[in-house]
Design a protein around this motif. Structure first.
Motif, PDB file in Angstrom:
ATOM      1  N   GLN A 199    -132.450 -16.440 -26.002  1.00 11.40           N
ATOM      2  CA  GLN A 199    -131.169 -15.780 -25.672  1.00 11.40           C
ATOM      3  C   GLN A 199    -131.217 -14.298 -26.083  1.00 11.40           C
ATOM      4  OE1 GLN A 199    -129.092 -17.547 -24.030  1.00 11.40           O
ATOM      5  NE2 GLN A 199    -129.512 -19.678 -24.550  1.00 11.40           N
ATOM      6  N   ILE A 200    -131.804 -14.041 -27.243  1.00 17.61           N
ATOM      7  CA  ILE A 200    -131.917 -12.660 -27.727  1.00 17.61           C
ATOM      8  C   ILE A 200    -132.822 -11.855 -26.792  1.00 17.61           C
ATOM      9  CG2 ILE A 200    -132.805 -11.207 -29.606  1.00 17.61           C
ATOM     10  CD1 ILE A 200    -131.944 -13.509 -31.540  1.00 17.61           C
ATOM     11  N   TYR A 201    -133.913 -12.488 -26.355  1.00 21.03           N
ATOM     12  CA  TYR A 201    -134.820 -11.844 -25.396  1.00 21.03           C
ATOM     13  C   TYR A 201    -134.062 -11.478 -24.109  1.00 21.03           C
ATOM     14  CZ  TYR A 201    -138.216 -11.473 -21.622  1.00 21.03           C
ATOM     15  OH  TYR A 201    -138.902 -11.047 -20.509  1.00 21.03           O
ATOM     16  N   GLN A 202    -133.270 -12.407 -23.590  1.00 21.92           N
ATOM     17  CA  GLN A 202    -132.541 -12.175 -22.344  1.00 21.92           C
ATOM     18  C   GLN A 202    -131.505 -11.067 -22.512  1.00 21.92           C
ATOM     19  OE1 GLN A 202    -133.263 -13.157 -19.414  1.00 21.92           O
ATOM     20  NE2 GLN A 202    -134.737 -14.753 -19.866  1.00 21.92           N
ATOM     21  N   PHE A 203    -130.877 -11.009 -23.705  1.00 29.86           N
ATOM     22  CA  PHE A 203    -129.968  -9.891 -23.988  1.00 29.86           C
ATOM     23  C   PHE A 203    -130.724  -8.571 -23.840  1.00 29.86           C
ATOM     24  CE2 PHE A 203    -129.614  -6.804 -27.473  1.00 29.86           C
ATOM     25  CZ  PHE A 203    -128.522  -6.083 -27.007  1.00 29.86           C
ATOM     26  N   GLY A 204    -131.887  -8.476 -24.498  1.00 27.74           N
ATOM     27  CA  GLY A 204    -132.666  -7.233 -24.458  1.00 27.74           C
ATOM     28  C   GLY A 204    -133.131  -6.883 -23.067  1.00 27.74           C
ATOM     29  N   ARG A 205    -133.506  -7.902 -22.294  1.00 23.36           N
ATOM     30  CA  ARG A 205    -133.984  -7.668 -20.932  1.00 23.36           C
ATOM     31  C   ARG A 205    -132.871  -7.075 -20.058  1.00 23.36           C
ATOM     32  NH1 ARG A 205    -134.882 -10.142 -15.773  1.00 23.36           N
ATOM     33  NH2 ARG A 205    -133.514 -11.911 -16.210  1.00 23.36           N
ATOM     34  N   HIS A 206    -131.706  -7.706 -20.092  1.00 24.27           N
ATOM     35  CA  HIS A 206    -130.600  -7.215 -19.257  1.00 24.27           C
ATOM     36  C   HIS A 206    -130.062  -5.880 -19.756  1.00 24.27           C
ATOM     37  CE1 HIS A 206    -130.228 -10.506 -16.411  1.00 24.27           C
ATOM     38  NE2 HIS A 206    -130.413 -11.353 -17.405  1.00 24.27           N
ATOM     39  N   PHE A 207    -129.988  -5.721 -21.086  1.00 23.24           N
ATOM     40  CA  PHE A 207    -129.535  -4.433 -21.624  1.00 23.24           C
ATOM     41  C   PHE A 207    -130.496  -3.329 -21.195  1.00 23.24           C
ATOM     42  CE2 PHE A 207    -129.755  -1.015 -24.692  1.00 23.24           C
ATOM     43  CZ  PHE A 207    -128.427  -0.628 -24.752  1.00 23.24           C
ATOM     44  N   GLY A 208    -131.792  -3.601 -21.309  1.00 21.55           N
ATOM     45  CA  GLY A 208    -132.794  -2.600 -20.945  1.00 21.55           C
ATOM     46  C   GLY A 208    -132.716  -2.206 -19.484  1.00 21.55           C
ATOM     47  N   LEU A 209    -132.479  -3.187 -18.607  1.00 17.09           N
ATOM     48  CA  LEU A 209    -132.352  -2.878 -17.177  1.00 17.09           C
ATOM     49  C   LEU A 209    -131.097  -2.047 -16.918  1.00 17.09           C
ATOM     50  CD1 LEU A 209    -133.486  -6.259 -15.575  1.00 17.09           C
ATOM     51  CD2 LEU A 209    -134.739  -4.094 -15.577  1.00 17.09           C
ATOM     52  N   ALA A 210    -129.966  -2.427 -17.542  1.00 20.01           N
ATOM     53  CA  ALA A 210    -128.725  -1.643 -17.388  1.00 20.01           C
ATOM     54  C   ALA A 210    -128.956  -0.207 -17.860  1.00 20.01           C
ATOM     55  CB  ALA A 210    -127.588  -2.293 -18.170  1.00 20.01           C
ATOM     56  N   PHE A 211    -129.616  -0.076 -19.005  1.00 14.50           N
ATOM     57  CA  PHE A 211    -129.877   1.242 -19.588  1.00 14.50           C
ATOM     58  C   PHE A 211    -130.708   2.098 -18.634  1.00 14.50           C
ATOM     59  CE2 PHE A 211    -132.356   4.244 -22.059  1.00 14.50           C
ATOM     60  CZ  PHE A 211    -131.417   4.783 -22.925  1.00 14.50           C
ATOM     61  N   GLN A 212    -131.766   1.510 -18.049  1.00 16.20           N
ATOM     62  CA  GLN A 212    -132.638   2.268 -17.155  1.00 16.20           C
ATOM     63  C   GLN A 212    -131.925   2.651 -15.862  1.00 16.20           C
ATOM     64  OE1 GLN A 212    -135.844   3.482 -17.823  1.00 16.20           O
ATOM     65  NE2 GLN A 212    -135.199   4.674 -16.037  1.00 16.20           N
ATOM     66  N   HIS A 291    -125.953  -6.086 -14.978  1.00 15.56           N
ATOM     67  CA  HIS A 291    -126.915  -6.336 -16.061  1.00 15.56           C
ATOM     68  C   HIS A 291    -126.271  -6.145 -17.438  1.00 15.56           C
ATOM     69  CE1 HIS A 291    -130.454  -7.319 -13.765  1.00 15.56           C
ATOM     70  NE2 HIS A 291    -130.160  -6.346 -12.925  1.00 15.56           N
ATOM     71  N   SER A 292    -125.338  -5.213 -17.546  1.00 15.01           N
ATOM     72  CA  SER A 292    -124.610  -5.041 -18.810  1.00 15.01           C
ATOM     73  C   SER A 292    -123.793  -6.290 -19.131  1.00 15.01           C
ATOM     74  CB  SER A 292    -123.690  -3.817 -18.705  1.00 15.01           C
ATOM     75  OG  SER A 292    -122.771  -3.787 -19.768  1.00 15.01           O
ATOM     76  N   GLN A 293    -123.137  -6.838 -18.121  1.00 18.66           N
ATOM     77  CA  GLN A 293    -122.332  -8.051 -18.326  1.00 18.66           C
ATOM     78  C   GLN A 293    -123.209  -9.249 -18.685  1.00 18.66           C
ATOM     79  OE1 GLN A 293    -120.198  -8.099 -14.600  1.00 18.66           O
ATOM     80  NE2 GLN A 293    -118.505  -6.872 -15.407  1.00 18.66           N
ATOM     81  N   GLN A 294    -124.386  -9.334 -18.063  1.00 15.52           N
ATOM     82  CA  GLN A 294    -125.323 -10.409 -18.404  1.00 15.52           C
ATOM     83  C   GLN A 294    -125.768 -10.294 -19.863  1.00 15.52           C
ATOM     84  OE1 GLN A 294    -124.756 -12.647 -15.746  1.00 15.52           O
ATOM     85  NE2 GLN A 294    -126.861 -13.160 -16.260  1.00 15.52           N
ATOM     86  N   ALA A 295    -126.022  -9.063 -20.300  1.00 19.26           N
ATOM     87  CA  ALA A 295    -126.427  -8.836 -21.694  1.00 19.26           C
ATOM     88  C   ALA A 295    -125.355  -9.350 -22.653  1.00 19.26           C
ATOM     89  CB  ALA A 295    -126.685  -7.348 -21.926  1.00 19.26           C
TER      90      ALA A 295
END
Length: 323
Positions: A199-212, A291-295
């Protein structure tokens, strides 16, 4: 408006320790590399990636002090990120970043490449010394992903057939992989369950995509002063991101301009104008919001605390950079 710095308040003291440790970790055996590192680590930046590592560390070690290994992981994360920036700037021939001269501008490409290599090597050595094979695998994957992302970006320059899916995949390799894998590694060091680590990994993945995606939108909407680099620099270098990929569907003439690599006077300005007239930026904002909402959804698996709240705030803050 909330700032990233205020969101990091639960780990302010930790980030202070990190800043002083980073310079010591480089060491003074190589004067030019030390000067390059001093320049890099003193050039500002929000320390976003180590802050996420520290927030996850404290958010998964409630009522306990984080370990020296958590702190070292945060330092390694920043070293890997910084090494990737140095190499990116050489490849992209960038002269400024965060409104200061790049290492390649100050010291030349040769020293910049060596400085990046040295940082990757140092981070790998410190990583091995954490004595946790799973964490070593997670962060080693990030270094491989950086190379994969850079290769893909190089091979796809001025490629108007690039899909949004391919763009997101490249964005994962270049940005989200480090956020996802280092956040997960912090959970692993805390001894969380496999389910929570994922779950923590998925948070980082979606946050990173939103950020980019937000970063890529700003290349079209922000001033050079705000960006800390020339506006439109992605487009002129042939790095096609979400706004222009969406705009291509509406404004086919952009394809002609891109495929002649902005060789005629006024090409870049015209392409930027066409992107602005299209739905490209609005659709990119929608993608970033998704992606932010998914995070934030994946963060709901963390126990409530100041640190888990800070991570939630950060997921929402990433979108405020657009307004």
């Amino acid at each position: 408006m909330t700032s990233a710095t205020s969101i990091f308040s639960p780990v302010d003291a930790d980030l202070g320790i990190l800043a002083s440790n980073l310079k010591q970790l480089i060491g003074a055996r190589h004067p030019i590399l030390s000067a390059a590192a001093e320049h890099l680590f003193g050039a500002g930046g929000k320390r976003l990636r180590p802050a996420i590592v520290l927030l996850v560390s404290r958010g998964t070690m409630l009522n306990q002090e984080i370990t020296p290994r958590h702190r070292r992981l945060a330092e390694i994360t920043e070293m890997i990120h910084t090494a990737s920036l140095v190499h990116d700037d050489v490849v992209d021939e960038s002269e400024i970043r965060r409104n200061v001269a790049t290492v390649n501008t100050l010291f030349g490409n040769r020293v910049a490449v060596l400085a990046g290599d040295f940082l990757f090597a140092q981070s790998s050595w410190y990583l091995a010394n954490l004595d946790n094979l799973e964490v070593v695998k997670l962060l080693s994957e990030v270094i491989r992903d950086f190379a994969e992302g850079e290769i893909r970006q190089g091979l796809n320059r001025f490629d108007t057939e690039l899909t949004i899916e391919q763009y997101l995949e490249k964005s994962y390799y270049k940005t989200a992989s480090l956020m996802a894998n280092s956040a997960k590694a912090a959970g692993v060091l805390s001894g969380v369950s496999e389910e929570l680590a994922e779950q923590i990994y998925q948070f980082g993945r979606h946050f990173g995509l939103a950020f980019q995606i937000v970063d890529d939108i700003l290349d079209y909407t922000a001033s050079s002063e705000v960006l800390g680099k020339p506006a439109g620099s992605d487009l002129v270098s042939g790095n096609l991101t979400a706004p222009v990929l969406y705009a291509l569907e509406e404004k086919p003439y952009i394809k002609t301009i891109i495929e002649r690599e902005f060789s005629e006077e006024g090409d870049l300005e015209e392409a930027m104008s066409l992107v602005a007239e299209s739905e490209g930026i609005a659709r990119s904002q929608k993608l970033a919001t998704y992606h932010s909402q998914q995070a934030t959804e994946y963060l709901k698996h963390l126990k409530p605390s100041d640190c888990s709240q800070a991570l939630l705030d950060l997921s929402e803050y990433v979108l405020t950079r657009l307004y």
